[in-house]
Design an enzyme around this catalytic site. Structure first.
Site, PDB file in Angstrom:
ATOM      1  N   TYR A  96      26.891  77.730  92.084  1.00 16.29           N
ATOM      2  CA  TYR A  96      26.797  78.565  93.130  1.00 16.29           C
ATOM      3  C   TYR A  96      28.109  78.579  93.977  1.00 16.29           C
ATOM      4  O   TYR A  96      29.122  77.636  93.943  1.00 16.29           O
ATOM      5  CB  TYR A  96      25.719  78.315  93.940  1.00 16.29           C
ATOM      6  CG  TYR A  96      25.648  77.030  95.051  1.00 16.29           C
ATOM      7  CD1 TYR A  96      25.709  75.579  94.270  1.00 16.29           C
ATOM      8  CD2 TYR A  96      25.863  77.062  96.263  1.00 16.29           C
ATOM      9  CE1 TYR A  96      25.908  74.578  95.113  1.00 16.29           C
ATOM     10  CE2 TYR A  96      26.060  75.970  97.033  1.00 16.29           C
ATOM     11  CZ  TYR A  96      25.900  74.616  96.414  1.00 16.29           C
ATOM     12  OH  TYR A  96      26.390  73.615  96.976  1.00 16.29           O
ATOM     13  N   ARG A 135      37.015  79.063  92.314  1.00 11.93           N
ATOM     14  CA  ARG A 135      36.115  77.898  92.177  1.00 11.93           C
ATOM     15  C   ARG A 135      34.903  77.934  91.457  1.00 11.93           C
ATOM     16  O   ARG A 135      34.662  77.320  90.297  1.00 11.93           O
ATOM     17  CB  ARG A 135      35.822  77.199  93.524  1.00 11.93           C
ATOM     18  CG  ARG A 135      35.284  75.933  93.440  1.00 11.93           C
ATOM     19  CD  ARG A 135      34.965  75.258  94.670  1.00 11.93           C
ATOM     20  NE  ARG A 135      34.087  75.852  95.648  1.00 11.93           N
ATOM     21  CZ  ARG A 135      34.034  75.659  96.857  1.00 11.93           C
ATOM     22  NH1 ARG A 135      34.551  74.595  97.559  1.00 11.93           N
ATOM     23  NH2 ARG A 135      33.035  76.368  97.578  1.00 11.93           N
ATOM     24  N   ARG A 161      12.266  75.379  76.832  1.00 12.53           N
ATOM     25  CA  ARG A 161      12.742  74.230  77.482  1.00 12.53           C
ATOM     26  C   ARG A 161      13.366  73.382  76.514  1.00 12.53           C
ATOM     27  O   ARG A 161      12.413  72.743  75.613  1.00 12.53           O
ATOM     28  CB  ARG A 161      11.843  73.698  78.409  1.00 12.53           C
ATOM     29  CG  ARG A 161      12.231  72.692  79.257  1.00 12.53           C
ATOM     30  CD  ARG A 161      11.320  72.118  80.252  1.00 12.53           C
ATOM     31  NE  ARG A 161      11.796  70.702  80.962  1.00 12.53           N
ATOM     32  CZ  ARG A 161      12.228  69.793  80.921  1.00 12.53           C
ATOM     33  NH1 ARG A 161      12.102  69.463  79.509  1.00 12.53           N
ATOM     34  NH2 ARG A 161      12.774  68.790  81.732  1.00 12.53           N
ATOM     35  N   HIS A 195      16.872  70.273  76.454  1.00  8.72           N
ATOM     36  CA  HIS A 195      17.989  69.966  77.402  1.00  8.72           C
ATOM     37  C   HIS A 195      19.273  70.518  76.828  1.00  8.72           C
ATOM     38  O   HIS A 195      20.031  71.001  77.814  1.00  8.72           O
ATOM     39  CB  HIS A 195      18.006  68.271  77.239  1.00  8.72           C
ATOM     40  CG  HIS A 195      16.986  67.688  78.216  1.00  8.72           C
ATOM     41  ND1 HIS A 195      15.582  67.782  78.093  1.00  8.72           N
ATOM     42  CD2 HIS A 195      17.091  67.220  79.313  1.00  8.72           C
ATOM     43  CE1 HIS A 195      15.106  67.125  78.899  1.00  8.72           C
ATOM     44  NE2 HIS A 195      15.806  66.722  79.855  1.00  8.72           N
ATOM     45  N   LYS A 222      30.616  72.886  91.474  1.00  8.07           N
ATOM     46  CA  LYS A 222      29.691  73.143  92.704  1.00  8.07           C
ATOM     47  C   LYS A 222      28.411  73.713  91.712  1.00  8.07           C
ATOM     48  O   LYS A 222      28.033  74.855  91.701  1.00  8.07           O
ATOM     49  CB  LYS A 222      30.325  74.501  93.378  1.00  8.07           C
ATOM     50  CG  LYS A 222      29.415  74.587  94.751  1.00  8.07           C
ATOM     51  CD  LYS A 222      30.494  75.236  95.650  1.00  8.07           C
ATOM     52  CE  LYS A 222      29.517  75.593  96.947  1.00  8.07           C
ATOM     53  NZ  LYS A 222      29.185  74.592  97.807  1.00  8.07           N
ATOM     54  N   GLU A 267      33.030  61.718 100.746  1.00  8.94           N
ATOM     55  CA  GLU A 267      33.020  62.900 101.516  1.00  8.94           C
ATOM     56  C   GLU A 267      31.571  62.936 102.325  1.00  8.94           C
ATOM     57  O   GLU A 267      30.932  61.883 102.403  1.00  8.94           O
ATOM     58  CB  GLU A 267      33.147  64.192 100.660  1.00  8.94           C
ATOM     59  CG  GLU A 267      32.016  64.241  99.751  1.00  8.94           C
ATOM     60  CD  GLU A 267      32.034  65.460  98.591  1.00  8.94           C
ATOM     61  OE1 GLU A 267      32.668  66.518  98.986  1.00  8.94           O
ATOM     62  OE2 GLU A 267      31.799  65.537  97.565  1.00  8.94           O
ATOM     63  N   LEU A 304      33.654  67.428  95.891  1.00  8.08           N
ATOM     64  CA  LEU A 304      33.996  69.036  95.782  1.00  8.08           C
ATOM     65  C   LEU A 304      35.460  69.292  96.524  1.00  8.08           C
ATOM     66  O   LEU A 304      35.570  68.856  97.367  1.00  8.08           O
ATOM     67  CB  LEU A 304      32.750  69.705  96.633  1.00  8.08           C
ATOM     68  CG  LEU A 304      32.964  71.495  96.241  1.00  8.08           C
ATOM     69  CD1 LEU A 304      32.300  71.652  94.669  1.00  8.08           C
ATOM     70  CD2 LEU A 304      32.368  72.060  97.124  1.00  8.08           C
TER      71      LEU A 304
END
Ligand code: PLP
Length: 284
Positions: A30, A49, A100, A102, A147, A179, A203
């Site tokens: 995102y 990014r 589903r 992994h 991110k 951070e 990040l």
């Protein structure tokens, strides 16, 4: 109006597939982009990014940057964002829905995009007065440079700070400071800036890079080197940087004042430079 999986929908009409991997695994990425005076700020850097995050999670985006930019512009128009509005644009892309398992499904999976804008005032009061922080162990994974939608570590560390009455946390791994929960951290010592190097433990904040560039242009030395919690406690000034938090002073850590306990001259100077940069570089 929101943009969800290729359609424009009203709030409340958006649906999530039960086996969307973003929903099941946090398998997605995102960006949060600032909108100042109705215009996108540093859109290009956010796009760079986003595509990097996609590559790092082995997700091939089926949209060109031009297509994503067109969606962003339409979001502003459809939501009547005008020069009177400060807002944020949220854009997320999940790997898509599949039975589903992994490992990454070999084929037949289509990434799902979702984007919205929301009016959001700048945190002007906190930028003036500063905020408090608490030192908290950094329990997140080892790819904080991506991110990703997997934000449970950030959720828990932020809540730990909130429970202690602090506005945010300063994260550390065995005493080495990384951070904050959703922002980068800078310390000021003897007129020079210190911040963790942009490696896998933080990040690579767009605001962080802007502040580094602005400081260097102003002749302020910047050290991208790791420091410890003792250095934080002895800093002259501390501040965090982020898309919505901007250049945010931290005036106390674990209840103890940072430096004088007031917002310091370096933060004020960087806030001024940042403000000028906002006015120069809003685009679209
Ligand atoms: N660090 C983390 C963990 C974040 O989540 C964010 C923003 O959400 C930042 C730093 C600041 O990055 P940016 O300045 O690009 O908003």
């Amino acid at each position: 109006m929101l943009y969800v999986d290729g359609k424009w929908v009203e709030q409340g009409e958006a649906a999530v597939q039960p086996e969307d991997r973003g929903y099941n695994f946090g398998d997605g990425i995102y960006e949060v982009v600032r909108i100042y005076q109705g215009r996108l700020y540093q859109w290009d850097a956010h796009m760079v990014r986003l595509y990097r995050s996609a590559r790092e999670i082995r997700l091939t985006l089926p949209w060109s940057e031009a297509e994503l930019t067109a969606i962003a512009r339409q979001l502003l128009v459809k939501n009547n964002i005008t020069p009177a509005d400060d807002a944020i644009l949220y854009l997320q892309i999940t790997r898509g829905a599949a039975p589903r398992q992994h490992d990454i499904p070999a084929d037949g999976i289509r990434p799902v995009i979702m984007a919205f804008v929301r009016r959001k005032e700048r945190p002007l009061k906190e930028l003036q007065t500063g905020i408090s922080a608490k030192l908290v162990a950094d329990i997140r994974w080892l790819r904080c440079d991506i991110k990703t939608l997997n934000l449970l570590g950030a959720v828990l560390v932020k809540q730990e700070a909130k429970d202690a009455g602090a506005a945010d946390c300063i994260l550390h791994r065995d005493g080495i400071v990384t951070e904050c929960s959703a922002a980068n951290l800078f310390a000021v010592k003897n007129g020079e800036l210190y911040t963790h190097p942009a490696n896998h433990l933080i990040l690579h904040g767009i605001t962080r890079q802007t502040v580094i560039d602005l400081a260097q242009q102003a002749g302020i030395p910047v050290h991208e080197q790791a420091f410890d919690t003792t250095f934080v406690r002895q800093a002259d000034e501390l501040f965090l940087t982020g898309t919505t938090s901007e250049v945010m002073p931290i005036i106390s850590v674990d209840g103890q004042p940072v430096g004088s306990g007031q917002v310091g001259p370096m933060v004020r100077k960087l806030q001024e430079l940042f403000e000028a940069n906002i006015n120069q570089s809003v685009q679209v």
